[in-house]
Write an enzyme that holds these catalytic residues in place. Sequence first.
Site, PDB file in Angstrom:
ATOM      1  N   ARG A 539       0.826  -1.199   0.000  1.00 45.51           N
ATOM      2  CA  ARG A 539       0.000   0.000   0.000  1.00 45.51           C
ATOM      3  C   ARG A 539       0.859   1.247   0.000  1.00 45.51           C
ATOM      4  O   ARG A 539       1.957   1.263   0.561  1.00 45.51           O
ATOM      5  CB  ARG A 539      -0.861   0.047   1.277  1.00 45.51           C
ATOM      6  CG  ARG A 539      -1.822  -1.097   1.401  1.00 45.51           C
ATOM      7  CD  ARG A 539      -2.737  -0.902   2.591  1.00 45.51           C
ATOM      8  NE  ARG A 539      -1.982  -0.849   3.845  1.00 45.51           N
ATOM      9  CZ  ARG A 539      -2.508  -0.426   4.990  1.00 45.51           C
ATOM     10  NH1 ARG A 539      -3.749   0.025   5.027  1.00 45.51           N
ATOM     11  NH2 ARG A 539      -1.779  -0.421   6.093  1.00 45.51           N
ATOM     12  N   SER A 602       8.450  -4.835   6.076  1.00 43.51           N
ATOM     13  CA  SER A 602       8.212  -5.930   7.021  1.00 43.51           C
ATOM     14  C   SER A 602       9.132  -7.123   6.805  1.00 43.51           C
ATOM     15  O   SER A 602       8.684  -8.241   6.527  1.00 43.51           O
ATOM     16  CB  SER A 602       6.762  -6.364   6.940  1.00 43.51           C
ATOM     17  OG  SER A 602       5.926  -5.247   7.042  1.00 43.51           O
ATOM     18  N   ASP A 656       6.810  -3.772  10.421  1.00 43.50           N
ATOM     19  CA  ASP A 656       5.361  -3.665  10.625  1.00 43.50           C
ATOM     20  C   ASP A 656       4.968  -3.828  12.099  1.00 43.50           C
ATOM     21  O   ASP A 656       4.012  -3.214  12.575  1.00 43.50           O
ATOM     22  CB  ASP A 656       4.578  -4.656   9.733  1.00 43.50           C
ATOM     23  CG  ASP A 656       5.071  -6.090   9.850  1.00 43.50           C
ATOM     24  OD1 ASP A 656       6.081  -6.331  10.554  1.00 43.50           O
ATOM     25  OD2 ASP A 656       4.448  -6.981   9.235  1.00 43.50           O
TER      26      ASP A 656
HETATM   27  C1  BG6 Z   1      -1.190  -4.790   8.093  1.00 47.10           C
HETATM   28  C2  BG6 Z   1      -0.046  -3.837   8.330  1.00 47.10           C
HETATM   29  O1  BG6 Z   1      -2.358  -4.363   8.679  1.00 47.10           O
HETATM   30  O2  BG6 Z   1      -0.815  -6.052   8.588  1.00 47.10           O
HETATM   31  C3  BG6 Z   1       1.129  -4.339   7.578  1.00 47.10           C
HETATM   32  O3  BG6 Z   1      -0.406  -2.537   7.921  1.00 47.10           O
HETATM   33  C4  BG6 Z   1       1.475  -5.718   7.949  1.00 47.10           C
HETATM   34  O4  BG6 Z   1       2.214  -3.545   7.839  1.00 47.10           O
HETATM   35  C5  BG6 Z   1       0.260  -6.563   7.840  1.00 47.10           C
HETATM   36  O5  BG6 Z   1       2.528  -6.218   7.182  1.00 47.10           O
HETATM   37  C6  BG6 Z   1       0.543  -7.949   8.290  1.00 47.10           C
HETATM   38  O6  BG6 Z   1      -0.535  -8.714   8.073  1.00 47.10           O
HETATM   39  P1  BG6 Z   1      -0.748  -9.510   6.725  1.00 47.10           P
HETATM   40  O7  BG6 Z   1      -1.719 -10.528   7.069  1.00 47.10           O
HETATM   41  O8  BG6 Z   1      -1.270  -8.534   5.753  1.00 47.10           O
HETATM   42  O9  BG6 Z   1       0.563 -10.090   6.384  1.00 47.10           O
HETATM   43  C1  GLC Z   2       8.267 -11.810   8.697  1.00 50.71           C
HETATM   44  C2  GLC Z   2       9.300 -10.719   8.666  1.00 50.71           C
HETATM   45  C3  GLC Z   2       9.090  -9.749   9.794  1.00 50.71           C
HETATM   46  C4  GLC Z   2       7.655  -9.271   9.789  1.00 50.71           C
HETATM   47  C5  GLC Z   2       6.721 -10.428   9.824  1.00 50.71           C
HETATM   48  C6  GLC Z   2       5.279 -10.010   9.794  1.00 50.71           C
HETATM   49  O1  GLC Z   2       8.500 -12.560   9.833  1.00 50.71           O
HETATM   50  O2  GLC Z   2      10.571 -11.281   8.750  1.00 50.71           O
HETATM   51  O3  GLC Z   2       9.943  -8.694   9.681  1.00 50.71           O
HETATM   52  O4  GLC Z   2       7.455  -8.454  10.885  1.00 50.71           O
HETATM   53  O5  GLC Z   2       6.975 -11.264   8.749  1.00 50.71           O
HETATM   54  O6  GLC Z   2       4.966  -9.337   8.628  1.00 50.71           O
END
Ligand code: BG6
Ligand code: GLC
Length: 882
Positions: A539, A602, A656
């Site tokens: 995003r 992340s 994240d």
């Molecule tokens: C979102 C965050 O809500 O959750 C992201 O804004 C994050 O930063 C994400 O990586 C993690 O959840 P998913 O299920 O989208 O991997």
């Molecule tokens: C993976 C990444 C980590 C992140 C997590 C959740 O473990 O290595 O940095 O926080 O995914 O998205």
Amino acid sequence: MFAVHLMAFYFTKLKEDQIKKVDRFLYHMRLSDETLLDIMARFQAEMQKGLGKDTNPTASVKMLPTFVRAIPDGSENGEFLSLDLGGSKFRVLKVQVSEEGKRNVQMESQFYPTPNEIIRGNGTELFEYVADCLADFMKTKELMQKKLPLGLTFSFPCKQTKLEEGILLSWTKKFKARGVQGTDVVSSLTNAMKRHQDLDVDILALVNDTVGTMMTCAYDDPYCEVGVIIGTGTNACYMEDMSNIDLVEGDEGRMCVNTEWGAFGDDGALEDIRTEFDRELDLGSLNPGKQLFEKMISGLYLGELVRLILLKMAKAGLLFGGEKSSALHIKGKIETRHVAAMERYKEGLANTREILTDLGLEPSDADCIAVQHVCTIVSFRSANLCAAALAAILTRLRENKKLVRLRTTVGVDGTLYKIHPQYPKRLHKVVRKLVPNCDVRFLLSESGSTKGAAMVTAVASRLQAQRKQIDKVLALFRLTQEQLVGIRNKMRVEFEYGLKKDTHPLATVKMLPTYVCGMPDGTEKGKFLALDLGGTNFRVLLVKIRSGRRSVRMYNKIFAIPLEIMQGTGEELFDHIVQCIADFLDYMGLKGAQLPLGFTFSFPCRQASIDKGTLIEWTKGFKATDCEGEDVVDMLREAIKRRNEFDLDIVAVVNDTVGTMMTCGYEDSNCEVGLIAGTGSNMCYMEEMRNIELVEGDEGKMCINTEWGGFGDNGCLDDIHTQYDKEVDEGSLNPGKQRYEKMTSGMYLGEIVRQILIDLTKQGLLFRGQISERLRTRGIFETKFLSQIESDRLALLQVRRILQQLGLDSTCEDSIVVKEVCGAVSRRAAQLYGAGLAAIVEKRREDQGLEHMRITVGVDGTLYKLHPQSHIFAVIPASLFL
Ligand code: BG6
Ligand code: GLC
Ligand code: GLC
């Protein structure tokens, strides 16, 4: 010629007169179509009453759940023993159900007598007798050495809470042994068998004869979903939707219900159609006031009804010139077989004369015609009543299935149905008239109910074996309290390793300093751009923060990152990201604006300041080349430069988890932990500076990105790592890495489920042993499906629909198993999150020397958000108290 005509005329006239006479006399026994429809409606109401939890206790039609959930599917096999007690004959059988997929059943059987002193004596003796007969049978058939499962057909009303148990509600028909009512028949028989030390038999199923019949017929015709007995007694069972059976928990699939329709009318519901003969017969029976419907229908009573009628007619001078023989006064002298014989099409009249003569009567031609007609009326009424109740069941089935027309098969058995020449035809005709919107096939059970009972036993024994196998697999995912405490403790150790300078280089939980030292205090303000890369969605966002009012406004757009870019070159990836930023700025009308940018990235990064982050290694679904070991902020800057369209000031790169903690911290100052349960799994928290050996300084706190996904990479979780986890790991982009993440996050849970399903299918426990192409397809179980399937609120039908969407054709049983598997996998994930969180919370409490600590955990991620939270993630807070 003339004489012949005269004779014919004479006979026709004679017949007409007699028939009219009897019709008049038995006017009350002739039921109009209107009355039958009325009885049908009453029976529909009775069924409803029997099924309802509140109404069942006072219902006369008991609608007993049988715990038989499916009709045979042809895969049943094995060797079984079967007992058949309660019909006109007592039999012991050995049933061999097909091997090698061939549908054929072989039976060897032996009849044993049931003398009155046994069936109306002492209960213990009755069961000892039955056990003796079984032992005798096994000796003669040389089966003593074998341990065989046994199915017991017991044709009396039993309350069941499982297949292998049945509390006798009341004796019916000819049986009345003392001390049995209210006790479990299966354990009584099991106890009685103990007297024979060489007998090793496991009673796996107790079935009513109606159920046995339905199952026997269903083996040959899968449309069969009703079983009817018209024999010594009468009764019916059918497959009811679980959602309508209040007495059994669960709404999924169907279950066979034994209606015990024989008791219809015991509450007075049929008084208007009962006649003086019915009342007289009832008074002379073993169970006065009980089984009133049965007493108007079944074989044990029809002959007696005829006898009572003949006696009354003779007394009234309407038969035998008013003469009665002494035999006609004796209860039971006319039996159903006599009624059947008298109604034979050709020999009927001659038979009637013979039977009456045997009774010491001297019947005239007219008497014989009249008596034959009495029989017809009595047996016709029987067929009519049966038809009305059966029509009610068929209507119920049709309505349950919400069909305009129902095509179904009714399995039938019972001596009356089998030996009476006209009965089946009449029954079929009336049923079809009463339910014109059902196409009914009637299938006579050629081999009684035992074949069906053997099917139930086969299914039970297969299920027992399968259950064991499935349980064995699921047990691997069930973590005990002890194991969880162990995991928590190991996690604690890893935290320490990661924080300490000496052990850090080898630590699998990296404990990365983030250079985020404080929480938002509400004074922040301004306009920022943000990038969010690494979760389910990529995003770009515009964030407007107004201080004072603590208001945050966000505008965002989701962009796709094609697989070839995720796994292409680093340059391509970052060029794509910048392209998306350009699109977003365009879209927001901010082209050329110079804004500060925060980069939520992340993945594990080694940071030397808040705006520098060297990617240690890719995790999850990313594998772009030339990025590991590089500063992602630099890479982004360079890509912006390459595009040369706008300038952005990259002020921060955050994980994240850190972003989540900060977001929550904005609203709750107790929030010192950030948790992601999404595509990946990770946690960050605020640590005392003095504990962070990698960063100089002892004052204050800094957020540590634990990167706990790597927990277990040194083998410390091997004891809970299953073969399925191994397979998922091997098929991933980063084998051997991120073990804990692979047991807990959305990207992998579905894959674990898929591996388990493949294995269960290989073992023949699912999808009829057929591994479909779909099941071989990686990634079909996205987190959202997993969450849906596992949801408590979902009826089995919906689970099936989801599986169907996924291209997996499942039976009800399959769906139950799939749901269990999803449940086991996600429950373990939640438990593991719990253990991990417990480790950090305990550490923080101890570090601060607190007895009691209040802490808020900020959580985000698709897994957490999509999952039926109350159910699975409820485990997390609970496990904090490990
Ligand atoms: C979102 C965050 O809500 O959750 C992201 O804004 C994050 O930063 C994400 O990586 C993690 O959840 P998913 O299920 O989208 O991997
Ligand atoms: C993976 C990444 C980590 C992140 C997590 C959740 O473990 O290595 O940095 O926080 O995914 O998205
Ligand atoms: C009696 C029994 C019932 C049985 C039927 C036919 O009605 O109560 O359980 O199915 O007879 O044998």
